[in-house]
Motif scaffolding. Structure first.
Motif, PDB file in Angstrom:
ATOM      1  N   LYS A 160      66.012   5.524  41.597  1.00 46.00           N
ATOM      2  CA  LYS A 160      64.964   6.461  42.013  1.00 46.00           C
ATOM      3  C   LYS A 160      65.554   7.836  42.292  1.00 46.00           C
ATOM      4  O   LYS A 160      66.645   7.957  42.853  1.00 46.00           O
ATOM      5  N   LEU A 161      64.832   8.856  41.891  1.00 42.24           N
ATOM      6  CA  LEU A 161      65.299  10.234  42.043  1.00 42.24           C
ATOM      7  C   LEU A 161      65.251  10.666  43.504  1.00 42.24           C
ATOM      8  O   LEU A 161      64.260  10.437  44.198  1.00 42.24           O
ATOM      9  N   ASN A 162      66.336  11.278  43.973  1.00 45.33           N
ATOM     10  CA  ASN A 162      66.365  11.832  45.330  1.00 45.33           C
ATOM     11  C   ASN A 162      65.710  13.205  45.355  1.00 45.33           C
ATOM     12  O   ASN A 162      65.866  13.983  44.398  1.00 45.33           O
ATOM     13  N   TYR A 163      64.995  13.523  46.400  1.00 46.03           N
ATOM     14  CA  TYR A 163      64.454  14.864  46.571  1.00 46.03           C
ATOM     15  C   TYR A 163      64.373  15.180  48.064  1.00 46.03           C
ATOM     16  O   TYR A 163      64.473  14.287  48.913  1.00 46.03           O
ATOM     17  N   ILE A 164      64.225  16.446  48.357  1.00 53.65           N
ATOM     18  CA  ILE A 164      64.203  16.895  49.745  1.00 53.65           C
ATOM     19  C   ILE A 164      62.761  17.074  50.221  1.00 53.65           C
ATOM     20  O   ILE A 164      61.973  17.760  49.583  1.00 53.65           O
ATOM     21  N   LYS A 165      62.426  16.424  51.339  1.00 51.65           N
ATOM     22  CA  LYS A 165      61.104  16.568  51.951  1.00 51.65           C
ATOM     23  C   LYS A 165      61.293  16.713  53.451  1.00 51.65           C
ATOM     24  O   LYS A 165      61.935  15.871  54.084  1.00 51.65           O
ATOM     25  N   ASN A 166      60.735  17.801  53.992  1.00 51.28           N
ATOM     26  CA  ASN A 166      60.882  18.092  55.423  1.00 51.28           C
ATOM     27  C   ASN A 166      62.353  18.110  55.852  1.00 51.28           C
ATOM     28  O   ASN A 166      62.742  17.530  56.867  1.00 51.28           O
ATOM     29  N   ASN A 167      63.163  18.744  54.971  1.00 48.49           N
ATOM     30  CA  ASN A 167      64.607  18.897  55.216  1.00 48.49           C
ATOM     31  C   ASN A 167      65.359  17.575  55.257  1.00 48.49           C
ATOM     32  O   ASN A 167      66.484  17.504  55.762  1.00 48.49           O
ATOM     33  N   GLN A 168      64.747  16.531  54.726  1.00 48.18           N
ATOM     34  CA  GLN A 168      65.416  15.247  54.658  1.00 48.18           C
ATOM     35  C   GLN A 168      65.389  14.717  53.232  1.00 48.18           C
ATOM     36  O   GLN A 168      64.410  14.890  52.510  1.00 48.18           O
ATOM     37  N   GLU A 169      66.496  14.065  52.848  1.00 50.29           N
ATOM     38  CA  GLU A 169      66.574  13.501  51.508  1.00 50.29           C
ATOM     39  C   GLU A 169      65.825  12.180  51.476  1.00 50.29           C
ATOM     40  O   GLU A 169      66.004  11.322  52.335  1.00 50.29           O
ATOM     41  N   THR A 170      64.977  12.007  50.470  1.00 49.23           N
ATOM     42  CA  THR A 170      64.213  10.771  50.335  1.00 49.23           C
ATOM     43  C   THR A 170      64.157  10.377  48.865  1.00 49.23           C
ATOM     44  O   THR A 170      64.658  11.085  47.999  1.00 49.23           O
ATOM     45  N   LYS A 171      63.547   9.255  48.582  1.00 45.78           N
ATOM     46  CA  LYS A 171      63.469   8.735  47.223  1.00 45.78           C
ATOM     47  C   LYS A 171      62.090   8.987  46.630  1.00 45.78           C
ATOM     48  O   LYS A 171      61.077   8.859  47.299  1.00 45.78           O
TER      49      LYS A 171
END
Length: 234
Positions: A160-171
């Protein structure tokens, strides 16, 4: 076939290798009889090709999101969109290198050479060094235009691709880091859920009635205009 059952009320067409396959025609995936129209499947699967053929579906552009929604409802956590792998090439490497030496903001393609010409000799040498280092290297992932793959046991978390949401890395639960070349090497089967504006226009022109693709739709005035345009253009 499951996808067609889910989207049975949506107009669609197949193209590419699927539209040339006798197996797809006999299964009802494609409406094109390759024997009748003498279409050679060998152009998609031969000793010179190192990638697997796939199935391409065109749906009206304004219905495609609904198709993805139906797929994810039917197979939650098992359908993934694939990525494109974007690399630096001459133009993108040049822009990024300019940023590295301190040139900020948007750089228009019409002014990039003027900006470079105004640099000092030291900056030009540094720019050349950065460009050479960047050219051909990986830049980022982007979303493929419509390619999906199915994982019976669920999409592997490590893909799964990692991305940044609310300054946190998520999948990203719906996009994986593999591209179409990776999928082919893994011997996985890819289906492209594509969007067609022309199909939307045809569907709306017919007042959302079923489209009989065996019929040939043509308008005499349009046909004459196209013919004369081609004649006078040449």
């Amino acid at each position: 076939l499951d996808i067609l059952h889910l989207t049975k009320n949506m107009p669609h067409i197949t193209r590419g290798s699927c539209g040339s396959s006798l197996v797809c025609y006999l299964l009802g995936i494609s409406h094109v009889d390759p024997v009748k129209y003498n279409i050679k499947f060998s152009r998609f699967l031969n000793i010179y090709r190192d990638t697997l053929p796939d199935i391409d579906y065109d749906f009206p552009y304004n219905m495609r999101d609904e198709v993805f929604l139906k797929l994810n409802i039917k197979w939650p956590g098992k359908i993934a969109r694939i990525s494109n792998h974007v690399y630096y090439h001459e133009k993108s490497a040049k822009r990024e290198s300019l940023r590295k030496i301190g040139i900020k903001g948007f750089i228009s393609k019409y002014e990039i050479n003027d900006i470079i010409n105004r640099l000092s000799e030291k900056q030009k040498l540094l720019l050349k060094k950065y460009i050479k280092k960047l050219d051909g290297t990986f830049k980022c992932y982007s979303l493929h235009c419509g390619g999906i793959v199915y994982y019976p046991e669920g999409v592997p978390n490590e893909l799964k691709l990692n991305y940044i949401k609310n300054n946190q890395e998520t999948k990203n639960s719906s996009q994986i880091i593999l591209n179409k070349i990776d999928i082919s090497k893994n011997k996985q089967f890819k289906i492209d859920i594509l969007a067609s504006r022309a199909l939307s226009q045809l569907y709306e022109t017919l007042n959302t009635l079923s489209i009989n693709f065996e019929d040939h739709y043509e308008d005499e005035k349009t046909k004459f205009h196209q013919f004369t345009h081609i004649v006078f253009s040449t």
